[in-house]
Write a protein that holds these residues in place. Structure first.
Motif, PDB file in Angstrom:
ATOM      1  N   ILE A  75      -9.185  -6.552  -2.195  1.00 51.27           N
ATOM      2  CA  ILE A  75      -9.747  -6.001  -1.496  1.00 51.27           C
ATOM      3  C   ILE A  75     -11.216  -5.542  -0.582  1.00 51.27           C
ATOM      4  O   ILE A  75     -12.135  -5.748  -0.288  1.00 51.27           O
ATOM      5  N   PHE A  76     -11.502  -4.295  -1.733  1.00 46.88           N
ATOM      6  CA  PHE A  76     -13.115  -3.925  -1.685  1.00 46.88           C
ATOM      7  C   PHE A  76     -13.802  -4.456  -2.026  1.00 46.88           C
ATOM      8  O   PHE A  76     -15.400  -4.577  -2.023  1.00 46.88           O
ATOM      9  N   LEU A 114      -5.986   1.849   4.360  1.00 43.28           N
ATOM     10  CA  LEU A 114      -6.785   1.512   3.263  1.00 43.28           C
ATOM     11  C   LEU A 114      -7.177   2.987   2.877  1.00 43.28           C
ATOM     12  O   LEU A 114      -7.253   3.426   1.454  1.00 43.28           O
ATOM     13  N   VAL A 122      -2.464  -0.148  -8.938  1.00 46.97           N
ATOM     14  CA  VAL A 122      -3.768   0.147  -7.818  1.00 46.97           C
ATOM     15  C   VAL A 122      -4.818  -0.333  -7.993  1.00 46.97           C
ATOM     16  O   VAL A 122      -4.961  -1.116  -7.092  1.00 46.97           O
ATOM     17  N   THR A 140      -4.368   5.509   2.249  1.00 49.25           N
ATOM     18  CA  THR A 140      -3.186   5.365   0.981  1.00 49.25           C
ATOM     19  C   THR A 140      -3.956   5.763  -0.177  1.00 49.25           C
ATOM     20  O   THR A 140      -3.591   6.012  -0.941  1.00 49.25           O
ATOM     21  N   PHE A 141      -5.374   5.107   0.110  1.00 51.35           N
ATOM     22  CA  PHE A 141      -6.563   5.363  -1.681  1.00 51.35           C
ATOM     23  C   PHE A 141      -7.582   6.211  -1.340  1.00 51.35           C
ATOM     24  O   PHE A 141      -6.912   7.079  -2.822  1.00 51.35           O
ATOM     25  N   LEU A 173       1.110  -1.637  -0.014  1.00 50.26           N
ATOM     26  CA  LEU A 173       0.169   0.159  -0.035  1.00 50.26           C
ATOM     27  C   LEU A 173       0.866   1.207  -0.110  1.00 50.26           C
ATOM     28  O   LEU A 173       0.519   1.824  -1.006  1.00 50.26           O
ATOM     29  N   TYR A 196      -5.844  -3.399  -4.913  1.00 47.36           N
ATOM     30  CA  TYR A 196      -7.264  -3.089  -4.449  1.00 47.36           C
ATOM     31  C   TYR A 196      -8.514  -3.428  -4.357  1.00 47.36           C
ATOM     32  O   TYR A 196      -9.337  -3.209  -3.987  1.00 47.36           O
ATOM     33  N   CYS A 197      -9.091  -3.532  -5.182  1.00 43.82           N
ATOM     34  CA  CYS A 197     -10.114  -4.382  -6.173  1.00 43.82           C
ATOM     35  C   CYS A 197     -10.285  -6.009  -5.332  1.00 43.82           C
ATOM     36  O   CYS A 197     -11.537  -5.737  -4.969  1.00 43.82           O
ATOM     37  N   THR A 211      -5.765 -11.482  -3.511  1.00 43.23           N
ATOM     38  CA  THR A 211      -4.761 -10.597  -2.833  1.00 43.23           C
ATOM     39  C   THR A 211      -3.348 -10.487  -2.974  1.00 43.23           C
ATOM     40  O   THR A 211      -2.458  -9.273  -3.407  1.00 43.23           O
TER      41      THR A 211
END
Length: 315
Positions: free
Chosen positions: A254-255, A207, A247, A210-211, A113, A251-252, A279
């Motif tokens: 995780i989300f 998360l 990215v 960073t996002f 991250l 992140y995909c 992941t």
């Protein structure tokens, strides 16, 4: 109800229960092994190319090199254990090795991250201040920033071993496919809910920070791009696509997991592990090849080496 082990008996190992060791999916293990080897090889190529070429000793390439190191360590912190279970049936891991794996895995997940976040910052400065970029972000400053991020990431999870080691364990069987915090905490004799909440709070902060930082960086870049010429827009877009792909890959999953959990979807153990494996292996495979194929200087250097090797073989 869990049965507590005799206090005089020292815990020496855990049993990895994430996969069915009787009917273990060998094909999945083979695929994971291939992806793991490709991911490590791709990252090694990036590291070797950047380290060996002094012309690439620049902030952006140092950050790519750091990401490659993180990718290798991140996927190596857990994937060999899962491959060992699937291909060789080795479903035990020593207590000390498990604790080390737990700490290293979460440290490197955090560094994934942080690495993409600092790379977004680098692109923001490079695009908004192109003439002063090298005076703002020198190699020394990038190295210092990188060291600081490693220290901060270590600090985030320093309490994990201090939490786990003093507490008794009521089970030797890990629920998941390797030693992450969730699997180890579930083996404790105490109610792990408090520790889950602490870990969730840390993860949410990481998360979110960073996002949001990456999104704000992109907003700043897009605003600046609107004021630029069409030729400059093409160059800026090319430099951003590589980072954006990385990215999305990180992140995909995780989300998706967070969204499914939020709407009340109960995932099976296999589905949870599939998202977890994605992941880990997804970014580690995609990142090196994206930067190999989309970064002109690295790609040209690789092609130059291959041409030299081919010429030498012909002669």
């Amino acid at each position: 109800m869990k049965r507590r082990h005799n206090a005089s008996t020292k815990l020496t190992h855990f049993i990895i229960g994430g996969f069915d060791t009787v009917k273990r999916p060998v094909a999945v293990g083979v695929v994971m092994l291939i992806i793991y080897l490709l991911a490590v090889a791709g990252s090694l190529v990036n590291i070797i190319v950047i380290v060996s070429d002094k012309q690439l000793h620049k902030p952006m390439y140092l950050l790519i090199c750091n990401l490659a190191v993180v990718d290798i360590l991140y996927t190596s912190s857990s994937t060999p254990t899962m491959i060992g279970v699937l291909l060789a049936g080795v479903n035990t891991i020593s207590y000390v090795e498990c604790l080390i794996q737990m700490c290293v895995f979460h440290l490197l997940a955090t560094m994934e991250l942080f690495s993409l976040t600092i790379m977004a910052f680098d692109r923001l400065i490079a695009i908004i201040y192109p003439l002063r970029y090298h005076s703002y972000l020198t190699n020394t400053r990038i190295m210092v920033l990188t060291y600081i991020l490693w220290i901060v990431a270590s600090g985030f999870w320093a309490s994990l071993p201090a939490t786990v080691v003093p507490l008794p364990h009521c089970s030797l069987r890990l629920r998941y496919a390797f030693c992450d915090a969730g699997a180890v905490l579930r083996t404790l004799c105490v109610d792990p809910e408090k520790y889950f909440n602490q870990g969730a709070s840390r993860l949410f902060f990481l998360l979110f920070f960073t996002f949001v930082f990456i999104c704000l960086s992109y907003c700043g870049i897009l605003f600046f791009v609107k004021l630029s010429s069409n030729n400059d827009r093409m160059k800026m877009g090319s430099t951003l696509v590589s980072h954006l792909i990385c990215v999305i890959c990180l992140y995909c999953p995780i989300f998706i997991f967070a969204f499914l959990t939020r709407i009340g979807v109960v995932l099976t153990l296999e589905e949870r592990q599939g998202l977890s494996i994605g992941t880990i292996l997804g970014p580690s495979l995609v990142n090196p090849f994206v930067y190999c194929l989309r970064t002109k200087e690295i790609k040209n250097k690789i092609f130059k080496i291959l041409r030299k090797a081919n010429t030498a073989r012909v002669l």
